[in-house]
Design a protein around this motif. Structure first.
Motif, PDB file in Angstrom:
ATOM      1  N   SER A   1     -21.578  -1.268  40.551  1.00  0.00           N
ATOM      2  CA  SER A   1     -21.699  -0.014  40.589  1.00  0.00           C
ATOM      3  C   SER A   1     -23.238   0.861  40.543  1.00  0.00           C
ATOM      4  N   GLY A   2     -24.139  -0.090  40.116  1.00  0.00           N
ATOM      5  CA  GLY A   2     -25.510   0.278  39.782  1.00  0.00           C
ATOM      6  C   GLY A   2     -26.389   0.010  40.908  1.00  0.00           C
ATOM      7  N   SER A   3     -27.856   0.531  41.070  1.00  0.00           N
ATOM      8  CA  SER A   3     -28.777  -0.205  42.159  1.00  0.00           C
ATOM      9  C   SER A   3     -28.936  -1.333  41.846  1.00  0.00           C
ATOM     10  N   VAL A   4     -29.416  -1.743  43.121  1.00  0.00           N
ATOM     11  CA  VAL A   4     -29.701  -3.248  43.281  1.00  0.00           C
ATOM     12  C   VAL A   4     -31.177  -3.271  42.731  1.00  0.00           C
ATOM     13  N   ASP A   5     -31.545  -4.318  41.893  1.00  0.00           N
ATOM     14  CA  ASP A   5     -32.803  -5.042  41.298  1.00  0.00           C
ATOM     15  C   ASP A   5     -33.521  -5.612  41.941  1.00  0.00           C
ATOM     16  N   SER A   6     -34.559  -4.947  42.539  1.00  0.00           N
ATOM     17  CA  SER A   6     -35.529  -5.863  43.825  1.00  0.00           C
ATOM     18  C   SER A   6     -36.219  -7.029  43.081  1.00  0.00           C
ATOM     19  N   LEU A   7     -36.524  -7.054  41.773  1.00  0.00           N
ATOM     20  CA  LEU A   7     -37.218  -8.162  41.097  1.00  0.00           C
ATOM     21  C   LEU A   7     -36.110  -9.352  41.086  1.00  0.00           C
ATOM     22  N   GLN A   8     -34.820  -9.093  40.842  1.00  0.00           N
ATOM     23  CA  GLN A   8     -34.052 -10.116  40.866  1.00  0.00           C
ATOM     24  C   GLN A   8     -33.542 -10.731  42.230  1.00  0.00           C
ATOM     25  N   THR A   9     -33.584  -9.906  43.431  1.00  0.00           N
ATOM     26  CA  THR A   9     -33.368 -10.322  44.745  1.00  0.00           C
ATOM     27  C   THR A   9     -34.505 -11.149  45.493  1.00  0.00           C
ATOM     28  N   LEU A  10     -35.676 -10.555  44.836  1.00  0.00           N
ATOM     29  CA  LEU A  10     -36.949 -11.209  45.471  1.00  0.00           C
ATOM     30  C   LEU A  10     -37.099 -12.712  45.846  1.00  0.00           C
ATOM     31  N   PRO A  11     -36.867 -13.487  44.298  1.00  0.00           N
ATOM     32  CA  PRO A  11     -36.885 -14.999  44.424  1.00  0.00           C
ATOM     33  C   PRO A  11     -36.003 -15.684  45.250  1.00  0.00           C
ATOM     34  N   VAL A  12     -34.699 -14.994  45.317  1.00  0.00           N
ATOM     35  CA  VAL A  12     -33.619 -15.462  45.943  1.00  0.00           C
ATOM     36  C   VAL A  12     -33.914 -15.296  47.642  1.00  0.00           C
ATOM     37  N   TYR A  13     -34.339 -14.344  47.949  1.00  0.00           N
ATOM     38  CA  TYR A  13     -34.785 -14.395  49.440  1.00  0.00           C
ATOM     39  C   TYR A  13     -35.808 -15.146  49.785  1.00  0.00           C
ATOM     40  N   ALA A  14     -36.758 -15.393  48.963  1.00  0.00           N
ATOM     41  CA  ALA A  14     -38.113 -16.167  49.135  1.00  0.00           C
ATOM     42  C   ALA A  14     -37.623 -17.765  49.375  1.00  0.00           C
ATOM     43  N   SER A  15     -36.658 -18.341  48.285  1.00  0.00           N
ATOM     44  CA  SER A  15     -36.326 -19.492  48.440  1.00  0.00           C
ATOM     45  C   SER A  15     -35.394 -19.806  49.865  1.00  0.00           C
ATOM     46  N   TYR A  16     -34.517 -18.642  50.216  1.00  0.00           N
ATOM     47  CA  TYR A  16     -33.517 -18.713  51.101  1.00  0.00           C
ATOM     48  C   TYR A  16     -34.362 -18.868  52.379  1.00  0.00           C
ATOM     49  N   PHE A  17     -35.386 -18.055  52.642  1.00  0.00           N
ATOM     50  CA  PHE A  17     -36.116 -18.234  53.986  1.00  0.00           C
ATOM     51  C   PHE A  17     -36.959 -19.471  54.042  1.00  0.00           C
ATOM     52  N   LEU A  18     -37.573 -19.949  52.944  1.00  0.00           N
ATOM     53  CA  LEU A  18     -38.376 -21.107  52.831  1.00  0.00           C
ATOM     54  C   LEU A  18     -37.197 -22.312  53.555  1.00  0.00           C
TER      55      LEU A  18
END
Length: 498
Positions: free
Chosen positions: A442-459
């Protein structure tokens, strides 16, 4: 560019004109449908990703049927008209579903659009393929220009449709997408004399009322079945694998009936189709991981200019538009001099660029983010540049490969088979994207939490693409020898017959 275009046949020019509004419609849907499911229908990102993948896979199964109907039953030109009419109807259903917030109606609209596109979307490519001889040196440049026209339509739509949806509502966005298909039909009917002598055998035969009735009932049944099926992901995957196996068996059976020289060409086309599956796994990241990375982890301004993060999907066709004329001229000039790179080598170079796209985005996410966990839009611009180069070398030439390596009487079926392989890509891409889907909250997305997930995924995606590029480079020479040897055999057979 204008010189290259002017050298093409009239049928090609007409297809380039009608594909523009058709793509304005199709990519208008692509641009907003996943975000629509999350923002308006209240679905989780995971469910939206999986439904998007299942819908793409379902439509690709039907594409194989659409190719058969176009070539053998109702004709390519009738398929183009009927398919676009179906798209208009289903987009209007989707518009109404958006207006009242109905998930069942939305699923009918999404599935019905896939069924209708199965009839319509391959028809321009089919007609273009029939307008050229196999050894025509214009064919690579023609399909590159055609691909550019597709991306002109998609670029415009990917920019304006999200803006319309956000400024007004999603119902308006879908309704405008339907209007573009009305324009497609009108232009084709107005200028249909330009393709009066081109088409499948069925185009020149009279179709009975019974055939039309069976077709319409079949389309309705498939739409209703599809609306249920796309919400059952596991079953969809099983059916896709079965359909792909059946289509592959038909392809091999067709291949066995051809000459030895033609068999070699078809075998090479089959391998290149397999390679293109990997590319489309990467391409299908655009409406899922790349778009939501733009939403969650990209600063929504560039050079002081604000932008809608959903519209960053337009970066891909923008680069296609910029690069296509240059490649089309390059292909024609090098082919005329006998210096053109082989199709397998072009595919391998395309995969190298795709790898670079995701590796550079991983680098940006890992090392160039600000304190809020967001990066400059520059990294998405660079990613789509490399992805666009890869797309032009793999996807744009994918149809050219079939036009050159597959017999004319199999073009419709093989285009459907090619699209079916894209369904496997869509399913794999959707399942991969689930790993970076933000959980329901129900809250907003925390960009600091999603950033390393995306970085690892794209790598990981970038490394996987690089490994595939190495494999493609290793096999490029062998595949090219297979093609050139078969060309030599066919030439000898013709000379012997004369």
């Amino acid at each position: 560019m204008s010189i290259v275009f002017s050298r093409q046949p009239s049928a090609f020019k007409l297809m380039c004109i009608i594909i523009m509004p058709a793509m304005l419609s199709m990519y208008g849907l692509v641009a907003i449908v996943t975000v629509f499911m999350v923002n308006e229908l209240g679905m989780s990102e995971k469910d939206a990703f999986l439904i998007n993948g299942a819908a793409s896979a379902f439509s690709t199964i039907i594409y194989a049927i659409g190719g058969y109907l176009a070539d053998k039953v109702i004709g390519v030109k009738r398929s183009l008209i009927i398919g676009n009419l179906g798209i208009v109807i289903t987009l209007l259903i989707l518009s109404y579903a958006a207006a009242i917030g109905s998930i069942p109606l939305a699923m009918i609209g999404i599935a019905g659009g896939g069924v209708s596109r199965a009839l319509a979307n391959n028809c321009p490519s089919n007609l273009i393929s029939k307008a050229y001889k196999k050894d025509d040196i214009r064919i690579d440049s023609a399909f590159t220009i055609y691909y550019m026209m597709i991306n002109v339509g998609s670029c415009i739509s990917l920019v304006i449709t999200p803006l319309i949806a956000h400024k007004y509502d999603y119902a308006t966005g879908f309704a405008i997408a339907a209007l573009w298909n009305v324009i497609t039909i009108s232009i084709f009917l107005w200028k249909r004399n330009l393709v009066k002598n081109i088409g499948a055998q069925a185009d020149f035969e009279t179709i009975s009322l019974k055939t039309y009735m069976l077709l319409f009932l079949g389309l309705i049944a498939l739409t209703l079945f599809g609306s249920w099926l796309i919400t059952h992901y596991q079953l969809m995957q099983v059916l896709l694998i079965i359909a792909l196996g059946i289509a592959l068996a038909f392809f091999i059976n067709y291949m066995r009936k051809e000459s030895k020289a033609q068999q070699k060409k078809m075998m090479a086309s089959l391998v290149l189709l397999g390679f293109s599956v990997v590319f489309f796994i990467l391409y299908k990241q655009m409406p899922t991981s790349l778009t939501f990375f733009a939403i969650h982890n990209t600063r929504h301004e560039f050079l002081g200019i604000p932008f809608d993060p959903v519209s960053t999907q337009a970066l891909n066709p923008f680069w296609i538009i910029v690069l296509s004329p240059l490649l089309a001229i390059f292909y024609e000039r090098t082919s005329a001099k006998g210096q053109g790179a082989s199709l397998p080598l072009k595919f391998a170079m395309g995969m190298i660029f795709c790898s670079m796209a995701f590796l550079c985005l991983s680098y940006g996410a890992s090392f160039m983010a600000d304190e809020a966990g967001r990066v400059s839009a520059f990294w998405l611009i660079l990613t789509h540049l490399f992805q666009g180069l890869g797309e032009l070398l793999i996807s744009a030439l994918g149809i050219s490969v079939l036009a050159q390596l597959v017999p004319n009487h199999m073009i419709g079926f093989t285009l459907g088979f090619r699209t079916l392989t894209l369904g496997i890509s869509a399913i794999i891409a959707a399942n991969l994207a689930v790993y970076i889907a933000v959980p329901e909250s129900s809250g907003s997305v925390d960009s600091l939490q999603t950033l390393p997930v995306y970085a690892s995924y794209f790598l990981k995606i970038g490394i996987g693409a690089l490994a595939m590029a190495v494999l493609m480079l290793v096999t490029a020479k062998k595949l090219n020898n297979l093609i050139t040897d078969s060309d030599a055999e066919e030439k000898e057979q013709v000379e012997a017959a004369n």
